[in-house]
Design a protein around this motif. Structure first.
Motif, short mmCIF file in Angstrom:
data_model
loop_
_atom_site.label_atom_id
_atom_site.label_comp_id
_atom_site.label_asym_id
_atom_site.label_seq_id
_atom_site.Cartn_x
_atom_site.Cartn_y
_atom_site.Cartn_z
N GLY A 190 0.79 -1.22 0.00
CA GLY A 190 0.00 0.00 0.00
C GLY A 190 0.83 1.27 0.00
O GLY A 190 0.39 2.31 -0.49
N TRP A 191 2.05 1.20 0.52
CA TRP A 191 2.93 2.37 0.54
C TRP A 191 3.18 2.92 -0.86
O TRP A 191 3.43 4.12 -1.03
N ALA A 192 3.12 2.04 -1.89
CA ALA A 192 3.41 2.47 -3.26
C ALA A 192 2.36 3.44 -3.80
O ALA A 192 2.61 4.16 -4.76
N ILE A 193 1.18 3.45 -3.19
CA ILE A 193 0.12 4.38 -3.60
C ILE A 193 -0.25 5.32 -2.45
O ILE A 193 -1.35 5.86 -2.39
N GLY A 194 0.69 5.49 -1.51
CA GLY A 194 0.46 6.41 -0.42
C GLY A 194 -0.45 5.90 0.67
O GLY A 194 -0.99 6.69 1.44
N GLN A 195 -0.61 4.55 0.76
CA GLN A 195 -1.48 3.98 1.78
C GLN A 195 -0.74 2.87 2.54
O GLN A 195 -1.12 1.70 2.48
N PRO A 196 0.33 3.20 3.27
CA PRO A 196 1.05 2.18 4.04
C PRO A 196 0.19 1.62 5.15
O PRO A 196 -0.67 2.32 5.70
N SER A 197 0.43 0.35 5.49
CA SER A 197 -0.39 -0.28 6.53
C SER A 197 -0.01 0.18 7.92
O SER A 197 -0.81 0.10 8.85
N PHE A 231 9.07 1.82 4.52
CA PHE A 231 8.04 2.30 3.59
C PHE A 231 6.65 1.94 4.10
O PHE A 231 5.71 2.73 3.94
N ASP A 232 6.51 0.76 4.70
CA ASP A 232 5.21 0.34 5.22
C ASP A 232 4.84 1.08 6.49
O ASP A 232 3.70 1.01 6.95
N LEU A 233 5.81 1.80 7.07
CA LEU A 233 5.54 2.65 8.23
C LEU A 233 5.26 4.10 7.82
O LEU A 233 5.13 4.97 8.68
N GLY A 234 5.21 4.35 6.51
CA GLY A 234 4.88 5.67 6.03
C GLY A 234 6.08 6.58 5.83
O GLY A 234 5.92 7.79 5.65
N LEU A 235 7.29 6.01 5.85
CA LEU A 235 8.51 6.79 5.64
C LEU A 235 9.05 6.50 4.25
O LEU A 235 8.78 5.45 3.66
#
Length: 297
Positions: A190-197, A231-235
């Motif tokens: 989801g991080w790839a589209i701005g929606q990290p878990s 990336f999955d943490l929104g960084l």
């Protein structure tokens, strides 16, 4: 995947090391005493394995692992720990190895990769301590509670070209992406589209783009091949490895790997990543742990 002959694949060509100074006893049979033997190897580090402007840590570990496999009395990495001192650059480098101890079943050695900077000074990039053995000689006695994570099939996972409409493709984001046949579990993409878990997980099917089957050396690459869990943490941005330890447990069966990476503690600008690598026969073939730096703010 298209099949490529091992030895002629892109990975093999880009990890070639050429012995410069033979160490005494380097051709001895396993079990011979190589203690104190020194050797040096020339290598041309390829930009094809770069992320942004730096070379991937798993690729570099595989290069050093190949040199140690030649220098030590045993062929396969069992455990290898690398400290990344400065960022390695594409181009010429020298690997210096030393055999520390040789036993009947295990050999221990160290290696250092150095490059020359613009001023002509020698700079150490990586230092490694490793123990090697023969994975083929291990007994087939497995007693474990470990099981691979549930994951969608390869066909139902996301490749570098599978960006939603309006989103940039990952295929051209870094040189290294083109080296892999990698498909991410949608639950960790989801991080790839701005929606990290926000969970700090990364899961993927993993192979080499030219179809080369895996061996212990390419497992050193696999433990550091997936996008950072940050990336999955929104960084976002570069997450440089400080230290990486890989344990190679078995020779992998032919076919794609499944790689699972998780971080559970990002604190004060550093995170850990724990990695499991499973082969097509559901064998846990490699494990990794690394400490990495995250640039916050």
């Amino acid at each position: 995947m298209a099949q490529a002959t091992i030895g002629n694949s892109e990975f093999d060509r880009d990890t070639v090391v050429t012995r410069r100074v033979p160490g005494p006893g380097s051709d001895a049979e396993p079990g011979a005493d190589h203690t104190g033997a020194l050797a040096a190897y020339d290598v041309d580090l390829s930009a094809r394995w770069s992320i942004l402007k730096a070379l991937n840590g798993g690729y570099l570990l595989a290069v050093l692992g190949r040199a140690l496999g030649d220098a030590l009395a045993h062929p396969d990495p069992f455990t290898i720990t690398a400290h990344y001192l400065t960022a390695s650059q594409p181009g010429p480098a020298v690997i210096r190895t030393e055999s520390i101890r040789t036993g009947r079943t295990l050999s221990t050695g160290q290696a250092s990769l150095v490059q020359t900077d613009e001023s002509g000074a020698e700079v150490e990039r990586i230092r490694v301590l490793a123990t090697y053995g023969d994975l083929g000689a291990l007994p087939n006695d497995v007693r474990t509670a470990a099981t691979p994570h549930a994951m969608p099939s390869y066909e139902n996972c996301l490749g570098a070209d599978d960006a939603p409409d309006g989103q940039p493709s990952l295929a051209n984001s870094s040189e290294i992406v083109g080296r892999f046949d990698m498909r991410l579990d949608p639950a960790t993409a989801g991080w790839a589209i701005g929606q990290p878990s926000g969970l700090g997980d990364m899961r993927a099917w993993f192979g080499l783009a030219d179809g080369r089957d895996h061996d212990p050396l390419s497992l050193l690459l696999a433990v550091d091949a997936l996008p950072p869990t940050a990336f999955d943490l929104g960084l976002s941005g570069w997450v440089p490895t400080v230290e990486l330890t890989a344990h190679i447990r078995r020779r992998p069966a032919p076919g794609r790997l499944r790689v699972f990476v998780a971080t559970r503690n990002l604190a004060c600008g550093f995170l850990e990543e724990d990695t499991q690598v499973w082969d097509s026969a559901d064998q846990l073939v490699a494990q990794g742990r690394q400490l990495a730096r995250v640039k916050l703010g």
